[in-house]
Motif scaffolding. Sequence first.
Motif, mmCIF file in Angstrom:
data_model
loop_
_atom_site.group_PDB
_atom_site.id
_atom_site.type_symbol
_atom_site.label_atom_id
_atom_site.label_comp_id
_atom_site.label_asym_id
_atom_site.label_seq_id
_atom_site.Cartn_x
_atom_site.Cartn_y
_atom_site.Cartn_z
ATOM 1 N N ALA A 1 10.071 5.301 15.138
ATOM 2 C CA ALA A 1 11.228 5.224 14.245
ATOM 3 C C ALA A 1 11.520 6.569 13.590
ATOM 4 O O ALA A 1 12.682 6.975 13.470
ATOM 5 N N LEU A 2 10.475 7.288 13.185
ATOM 6 C CA LEU A 2 10.678 8.540 12.462
ATOM 7 C C LEU A 2 11.002 9.703 13.388
ATOM 8 O O LEU A 2 11.625 10.678 12.969
ATOM 9 N N ALA A 3 10.571 9.613 14.645
ATOM 10 C CA ALA A 3 10.829 10.705 15.579
ATOM 11 C C ALA A 3 12.311 10.851 15.874
ATOM 12 O O ALA A 3 12.794 11.949 16.174
ATOM 13 N N ASP A 4 13.070 9.765 15.803
ATOM 14 C CA ASP A 4 14.509 9.823 16.078
ATOM 15 C C ASP A 4 15.274 10.513 14.955
ATOM 16 O O ASP A 4 16.211 11.272 15.216
ATOM 17 N N ALA A 5 14.880 10.254 13.734
ATOM 18 C CA ALA A 5 15.597 10.846 12.593
ATOM 19 C C ALA A 5 14.700 10.797 11.361
ATOM 20 O O ALA A 5 14.504 9.723 10.774
ATOM 21 N N TRP A 6 14.153 11.934 10.995
ATOM 22 C CA TRP A 6 13.332 11.977 9.782
ATOM 23 C C TRP A 6 14.240 11.790 8.571
ATOM 24 O O TRP A 6 15.284 12.443 8.466
ATOM 25 N N PRO A 7 13.874 10.906 7.626
ATOM 26 C CA PRO A 7 14.721 10.638 6.456
ATOM 27 C C PRO A 7 14.682 11.802 5.457
ATOM 28 O O PRO A 7 14.082 11.684 4.375
ATOM 29 N N LEU A 8 15.292 12.894 5.823
ATOM 30 C CA LEU A 8 15.263 14.105 5.000
ATOM 31 C C LEU A 8 15.862 13.841 3.632
ATOM 32 O O LEU A 8 16.946 13.262 3.514
ATOM 33 N N SER B 1 2.763 17.773 8.804
ATOM 34 C CA SER B 1 2.536 16.583 9.623
ATOM 35 C C SER B 1 3.444 16.540 10.837
ATOM 36 O O SER B 1 3.755 15.467 11.347
ATOM 37 N N GLY B 2 3.900 17.695 11.280
ATOM 38 C CA GLY B 2 4.688 17.766 12.497
ATOM 39 C C GLY B 2 6.185 17.703 12.310
ATOM 40 O O GLY B 2 6.929 17.650 13.301
ATOM 41 N N VAL B 3 6.665 17.730 11.075
ATOM 42 C CA VAL B 3 8.108 17.664 10.828
ATOM 43 C C VAL B 3 8.623 19.067 10.501
ATOM 44 O O VAL B 3 8.061 19.763 9.661
ATOM 45 N N ALA C 1 0.837 -1.206 0.000
ATOM 46 C CA ALA C 1 0.000 0.000 0.000
ATOM 47 C C ALA C 1 0.867 1.250 0.000
ATOM 48 O O ALA C 1 2.007 1.236 0.469
ATOM 49 N N SER C 2 0.317 2.334 -0.511
ATOM 50 C CA SER C 2 1.066 3.594 -0.526
ATOM 51 C C SER C 2 0.104 4.768 -0.396
ATOM 52 O O SER C 2 -1.087 4.670 -0.702
ATOM 53 N N ASP C 3 0.651 5.880 0.076
ATOM 54 C CA ASP C 3 -0.103 7.131 0.215
ATOM 55 C C ASP C 3 0.927 8.250 0.215
ATOM 56 O O ASP C 3 2.141 7.991 0.164
ATOM 57 N N THR C 4 0.488 9.475 0.249
ATOM 58 C CA THR C 4 1.420 10.601 0.281
ATOM 59 C C THR C 4 1.214 11.416 1.543
ATOM 60 O O THR C 4 0.139 11.387 2.159
ATOM 61 N N LEU C 5 2.257 12.155 1.895
ATOM 62 C CA LEU C 5 2.222 12.988 3.093
ATOM 63 C C LEU C 5 3.172 14.154 2.904
ATOM 64 O O LEU C 5 4.264 13.995 2.338
ATOM 65 N N VAL D 1 10.482 16.293 15.145
ATOM 66 C CA VAL D 1 9.215 15.641 14.811
ATOM 67 C C VAL D 1 8.267 15.765 16.000
ATOM 68 O O VAL D 1 8.592 15.339 17.110
ATOM 69 N N ASP D 2 7.122 16.377 15.749
ATOM 70 C CA ASP D 2 6.055 16.445 16.747
ATOM 71 C C ASP D 2 5.311 15.108 16.682
ATOM 72 O O ASP D 2 4.534 14.857 15.750
ATOM 73 N N SER D 3 5.562 14.254 17.655
ATOM 74 C CA SER D 3 5.017 12.897 17.616
ATOM 75 C C SER D 3 3.494 12.886 17.574
ATOM 76 O O SER D 3 2.885 12.071 16.868
ATOM 77 N N ASP D 4 2.865 13.803 18.302
ATOM 78 C CA ASP D 4 1.401 13.843 18.302
ATOM 79 C C ASP D 4 0.863 14.222 16.925
ATOM 80 O O ASP D 4 -0.100 13.620 16.434
ATOM 81 N N ALA D 5 1.492 15.224 16.329
ATOM 82 C CA ALA D 5 1.034 15.658 15.005
ATOM 83 C C ALA D 5 1.258 14.568 13.965
ATOM 84 O O ALA D 5 0.407 14.332 13.098
ATOM 85 N N LEU D 6 2.408 13.900 14.021
ATOM 86 C CA LEU D 6 2.687 12.826 13.061
ATOM 87 C C LEU D 6 1.737 11.651 13.285
ATOM 88 O O LEU D 6 1.274 11.027 12.318
ATOM 89 N N THR D 7 1.435 11.372 14.542
ATOM 90 C CA THR D 7 0.475 10.297 14.829
ATOM 91 C C THR D 7 -0.878 10.604 14.212
ATOM 92 O O THR D 7 -1.503 9.738 13.581
ATOM 93 N N ARG D 8 -1.327 11.850 14.341
ATOM 94 C CA ARG D 8 -2.613 12.224 13.745
ATOM 95 C C ARG D 8 -2.572 12.096 12.229
ATOM 96 O O ARG D 8 -3.536 11.626 11.610
#
Length: 575
Positions: free
Chosen positions: A180-187, A91-93, A82-86, A129-136
């Motif tokens: 996983a993403l909160a530690d280091a966003w794959p910029l 999204s908190g980054v 599956a795939s989607d975009t963001l 990374v705002d974990s709450d915002a990314l979770t939403r």
Amino acid sequence: MNEPHPPARARALARPLLVALGAALLIAWLGLAWATTRTLAPGSVVSGVDVSGMTRAEAVVAVDKGVGAVLEQPVTLTVDDASDTLVPASSGVSVDADASIDRLTGPTLNPVTLVRRLSGTAVDAVTRVDSDALTRALNARLGTLATGTADAVVTLDGTTPVLTPGSVGTGLDVAASVTALADAWPLGQTTVALASGTANPAVTDAEAQEFIDSVLTPLLSDDITVTAAGTGAAAAAGEVVLSPQAVAALTTIDSTDGALTAVLDADALHDAVVAELGEGIETPATDATWTIDGDPATAATARPVYHAAATGTGIDPDDLADAVLAAGTDDGGDRTATATVAVLQPDVTTPEDDWGIVEIVGEYSTPYVSQYGRDQNLQRGTEMINGTLVAPGETFSTTDALGPVDLEHGYTYAGVVTDGQHTDAMGGGLSQVGTTVFNAGFEAGMDDVEHWPHTYWFTRYPAGREATIWTGVKDVKWRNSTPYTVLVQAWAGDGEVHVRLWSTPYYEVTITEGEHTNYRAYGTVRGSGPGCEPYGGGTQGFDVTVTRTRSHDGVRLPDDVLTTAYDSDNPVVCS
């Protein structure tokens, strides 16, 4: 006396020299270390953003802008197949530009680090990374990145909350992905693989039950009293009692971003409370505006009148809704909400001199012969458009200003031309209003946006400079292409329709009507039957070209060339 041995003397002399040299090197080293905190060396790069030679402050701005732009670009999320975009930035980054530049300018005496800085260093930006915002944001994508997952749903059956259980599926593991993403966003990566596993719903059964127990049940358990007492409002006496049924009718349950909330219809609540407390509790704020007399008896000598903005007092709907929710869910048991009366600020406060409404910049009038129905439409039409303000850059629409053309809004049936036939229709005659509006705008130099010539030429209008209207199909529009507001004045009386535009002169305008050419003779049309309408007619068709030249401060704009071909207006004889 024995002299010191020569090597000993040399050593004695060398010692202070070495100390001095060491001190000089230390000072130079410290100076170099300090310099690297102030200016970035050539070749310094932060996640693709070149900050060479910049000061620290300049580099922070560059990284914030450059990396921020990258985070504004959508990335593709994948989970299994599956795939989607963001969009990360939504999204908190975010990028921590200060911390990113610290990687190049942070204080250090490490020689290896200093050498690298001097030779140019590429480092990764620091992201947060705002974990709450990314979770939403990820919860909102469970529909595409998971299967079998459904949120628990809460609805109201009257005043009774009803819980419909959710379900756990497979696919996107939101919690693991956020960790996983909160530690280091794959910029810089355009595709981000997320953790796969158990896909928990954004709203669980336990969360839904907690929402019912802590919010809905107390909110709808008893009456809530709304009062304006103590606010200083003149009409503050009295109170409004909202029953659980009334509150339930105003309540909707929102689950946006995976969080259940009770939302009151703030506007409906406000209106209900004000109706009970008395309209006098509110005094609406008034915007700064202009008016102009449109009475046919006095309009010709009238001048625009400025009305300054004024504050008002009233109950803020959102504040009232918050107060009612708080009163209904307060464990203290005081189910009273205070409708605070606050100062209301006007939206438009423009001072009189800043509008530019000082004199007539364009005007036109067209004659008419009094006819039943047509007179009413002309008078009502001019009444509706009179006083319209057109801000710089805005487009005036005649049909919008006229409003709904029907009996309920003051219009009636009168003569029109439809598909070349003369007949009666609702709003007949309003094309004369459109023609007069067009010419006033044309004379003032406004941009011609839309106009439609009649099929035939009517001698009461200037040839090549007239326009028909038909609501929803044909309109007369011009754009205010000046830096000043335009006030429209209009009236109908004494056999003429008048339109004036008040503003500040901006364009120098010259209009030239060409010769009538290519005349086309008319011929009598004979008809019969109940649908035949006799018509006098008898006007030749012809072609005409009208040219308008405009200039501003001596600079000439491209000419407006209007070429119109009129059909012959044939008389109709019925037998």
